[in-house]
Design a protein around this motif. Structure first.
Motif, PDB file in Angstrom:
ATOM      1  N   ALA A   1     -30.042 -22.772  20.668  1.00 10.66           N
ATOM      2  CA  ALA A   1     -31.341 -22.894  21.329  1.00 10.66           C
ATOM      3  C   ALA A   1     -32.416 -22.233  20.480  1.00 10.66           C
TER       4      ALA A   1
ATOM      5  N   VAL B   1     -28.407 -11.734  31.086  1.00 14.19           N
ATOM      6  CA  VAL B   1     -28.935 -13.075  30.840  1.00 14.19           C
ATOM      7  C   VAL B   1     -29.522 -13.632  32.123  1.00 14.19           C
TER       8      VAL B   1
ATOM      9  N   GLU C   1     -35.194 -17.615  24.844  1.00 14.68           N
ATOM     10  CA  GLU C   1     -34.798 -18.868  24.189  1.00 14.68           C
ATOM     11  C   GLU C   1     -34.942 -20.082  25.075  1.00 14.68           C
TER      12      GLU C   1
ATOM     13  N   PHE D   1     -34.163 -23.395  27.120  1.00 19.41           N
ATOM     14  CA  PHE D   1     -33.119 -23.789  28.064  1.00 19.41           C
ATOM     15  C   PHE D   1     -32.401 -25.019  27.512  1.00 19.41           C
ATOM     16  N   LEU D   2     -31.076 -24.964  27.464  1.00 19.37           N
ATOM     17  CA  LEU D   2     -30.284 -26.096  26.988  1.00 19.37           C
ATOM     18  C   LEU D   2     -29.651 -26.802  28.179  1.00 19.37           C
TER      19      LEU D   2
ATOM     20  N   MET E   1     -22.878 -25.288  24.548  1.00 16.60           N
ATOM     21  CA  MET E   1     -23.481 -26.265  25.450  1.00 16.60           C
ATOM     22  C   MET E   1     -23.320 -27.611  24.747  1.00 16.60           C
TER      23      MET E   1
ATOM     24  N   GLU F   1     -23.591 -18.598  22.782  1.00  9.87           N
ATOM     25  CA  GLU F   1     -23.337 -17.211  22.382  1.00  9.87           C
ATOM     26  C   GLU F   1     -21.955 -17.136  21.760  1.00  9.87           C
TER      27      GLU F   1
HETATM   28  P1  AMP Z   1     -24.364 -15.773  27.852  1.00 10.83           P
HETATM   29  O1  AMP Z   1     -24.043 -14.394  28.351  1.00 10.83           O
HETATM   30  O2  AMP Z   1     -25.273 -15.813  26.692  1.00 10.83           O
HETATM   31  O3  AMP Z   1     -23.137 -16.626  27.706  1.00 10.83           O
HETATM   32  O4  AMP Z   1     -25.119 -16.473  29.051  1.00 10.83           O
HETATM   33  C1  AMP Z   1     -24.526 -16.548  30.342  1.00 10.83           C
HETATM   34  C2  AMP Z   1     -24.725 -17.923  30.904  1.00 10.83           C
HETATM   35  O5  AMP Z   1     -26.104 -18.229  30.975  1.00 10.83           O
HETATM   36  C3  AMP Z   1     -24.124 -19.012  30.029  1.00 10.83           C
HETATM   37  O6  AMP Z   1     -22.776 -19.203  30.266  1.00 10.83           O
HETATM   38  C4  AMP Z   1     -24.969 -20.208  30.450  1.00 10.83           C
HETATM   39  O7  AMP Z   1     -24.498 -20.732  31.672  1.00 10.83           O
HETATM   40  C5  AMP Z   1     -26.308 -19.615  30.681  1.00 10.83           C
HETATM   41  N1  AMP Z   1     -27.145 -19.753  29.479  1.00 10.83           N
HETATM   42  C6  AMP Z   1     -27.291 -18.860  28.486  1.00 10.83           C
HETATM   43  N2  AMP Z   1     -28.147 -19.317  27.534  1.00 10.83           N
HETATM   44  C7  AMP Z   1     -28.562 -20.527  27.954  1.00 10.83           C
HETATM   45  C8  AMP Z   1     -29.474 -21.514  27.431  1.00 10.83           C
HETATM   46  N3  AMP Z   1     -30.134 -21.318  26.290  1.00 10.83           N
HETATM   47  N4  AMP Z   1     -29.646 -22.659  28.134  1.00 10.83           N
HETATM   48  C9  AMP Z   1     -29.018 -22.849  29.315  1.00 10.83           C
HETATM   49  N5  AMP Z   1     -28.159 -21.971  29.861  1.00 10.83           N
HETATM   50  C10 AMP Z   1     -27.939 -20.818  29.209  1.00 10.83           C
END
Ligand code: AMP
Length: 427
Positions: A118, A153, A182, A184-185, A270, A280
């Motif tokens: 992203a 997050v 960042e 949104f994906l 994603m 991540e």
């Molecule tokens: P993370 O701890 O970075 O894995 O984020 C936790 C959750 O937030 C992820 O499993 C996704 O469901 C959601 N998420 C994080 N970043 C994004 C993004 N850029 N776009 C959409 N969903 C996100």
């Protein structure tokens, strides 16, 4: 070999179950472990933050190999300290663990190496982050830079929500002052795991997890309420793209930085209309994904972990059962908020008799013959089946034999995969 496993969750129970089955394992220790792990390993009360105590235990007990489960000790450099003391350890060094320990580090590495992720900006001050949010609009994602156990997050659907998230993160000193904002994906999430020896990547099976606490993927995020493997969205072509576009360039970049990555690299992806994008990295096995991966792994795990540590993965191969696996997390009521500890769980032996079922303990303590809940996520009721649907039926049949009034679980783990299995061919 004498092996020491570090950690105390369901991930570590699944790893202990698999390591204990290896003909290479003479003695298996686990620190600190839990009531379920105690059936596979000798549990020892070590403080994982006290690296010298872990080293002293290894020396006193002739430990040949240490397997590190959770990210905290990795980011704190436990592998550096063990290796400096002459003890072989599986997992990345502190420098390589930055892939999980700093979201900003990983985002910059992606940008420098054209790895799809992203679009983002990093901020040291809340005001600048808010101005950026207002200029981009919602939906938008706000993240704390450092380790936050899933709580750093916020996927914001409005600008106001994003601004509140920035204030919330900035107010929590332990999350650090750095922020990442960042794009949104949109798409379907999948977890992609590889073993890396610093140079080569050996893909493991794919998995998908459910992060939200309620049925229908509603409610707040958690550490994970269930998982299944394989992940239908990770077709062989998609896995090859994830390797070629994301994982291999990362491993090459880390080597070039002088911080070669050895261990499990867990890419949270994603799957977008343009292909896989990195959400991540985690630098260790996933929890609860490991529970389903270990059920499906036919090969001995121990030689693979040693080969990753020794830089010998180039011609290594792992075999997997064709069956699907699914795990349902049973948590204490109130999780991911506040919950009671010490409540009694009955019916586990009966539940374990259901065909294909294996119950991993995530947060339990033994009180004589009784099993007590000792955490938020408490049990991982896991099953193999010919399809995700069959594994799901078996896991819930086992859950229905467990008597634990203070616990709960989602009833729909695996719904996307089961819906795909039921869809008419070609539809
Ligand atoms: P993370 O701890 O970075 O894995 O984020 C936790 C959750 O937030 C992820 O499993 C996704 O469901 C959601 N998420 C994080 N970043 C994004 C993004 N850029 N776009 C959409 N969903 C996100």
């Amino acid at each position: 070999m004498n092996i020491l496993l570090l950690g105390s969750g369901g991930r570590e129970h699944a790893l202990a179950w698999k390591i204990a089955a290896s003909p290479l394992a003479d003695r298996l220790f686990c620190a600190p472990g839990n009531a379920g792990i105690a059936q596979e390993a000798e549990c020892v009360a070590l403080d994982l933050a006290d690296h010298q105590a872990v080293i002293a235990f290894c020396r006193a007990n002739k430990v040949d190999f240490v397997v590190v489960g959770p990210e905290g000790p990795l980011v704190a450099g436990i592998v550096d300290d063990l290796e400096a003391a002459g003890i072989k350890a599986f997992g990345p060094t502190r420098a390589a663990a930055r892939l999980e320990g700093s979201k900003g580090f990983t985002k910059d590495l992606c940008r420098a190496n054209n790895i799809p992720t992203a679009a983002y900006e990093r901020f040291a001050a809340p005001d600048a982050a808010k101005a950026y949010v207002r200029s981009r609009g919602a939906p938008i994602v706000v993240k704390a830079d450092g380790l936050a156990a899933g709580k750093g997050v916020v996927v914001a659907t409005t600008v106001a929500e994003a601004e509140a998230a920035i204030d919330m993160i900035a107010a929590q000193a332990e999350l650090g002052t750095q922020l990442v904002v960042e794009e949104f994906l949109a798409g379907e999430e999948a977890s992609f795991f590889v073993l890396s020896d610093g140079e080569h990547a050996l893909p493991l099976a794919t998995a998908q997890d459910h992060k939200r606490v309620l049925d229908g993927d509603q409610g707040p995020n958690t550490g994970g309420m269930g998982a299944y493997s394989p992940a239908p969205v990770m077709t062989p072509q998609m896995s090859e793209r994830a390797l070629a576009e994301i994982v291999r360039p990362t491993i090459a970049a880390m080597k070039k930085l002088g911080a070669p990555f050895r261990g499990v690299l867990y890419a949270g992806l994603m799957i977008t209309a343009d292909g896989p994008k990195l959400i991540e990295y985690n630098v260790r096995f996933g929890d609860p994904e490991t529970q389903v991966l270990m059920l499906r792994l036919m090969s001995d795990l121990v030689p693979a972990l040693v080969a990753a540590r020794d830089g010998m993965l180039k011609s290594f191969d792992l075999r997997w059962y064709g069956d699907a696996a699914l795990t349902v997390v049973m948590a204490a009521k109130g999780y991911p908020g506040t919950y009671l500890k010490g409540t009694r769980i009955d019916g586990l032996p009966e539940a374990a008799t259901v065909e294909g079922v294996e119950i991993f303990h995530a947060g339990t303590a033994a009180d004589g013959d009784r099993v007590l809940a000792n955490g938020g996520r408490v049990l991982n009721v896991s099953a193999l089946g010919q399809t995700v649907g069959e594994a799901q039926t078996r896991a819930y049949a086992a859950i229905d034999k467990i008597r634990w009034p203070e616990g709960f679980c989602r009833r729909d783990i695996g719904w996307q995969a089961v819906a795909r299995e039921k869809a008419p061919a070609g539809g």
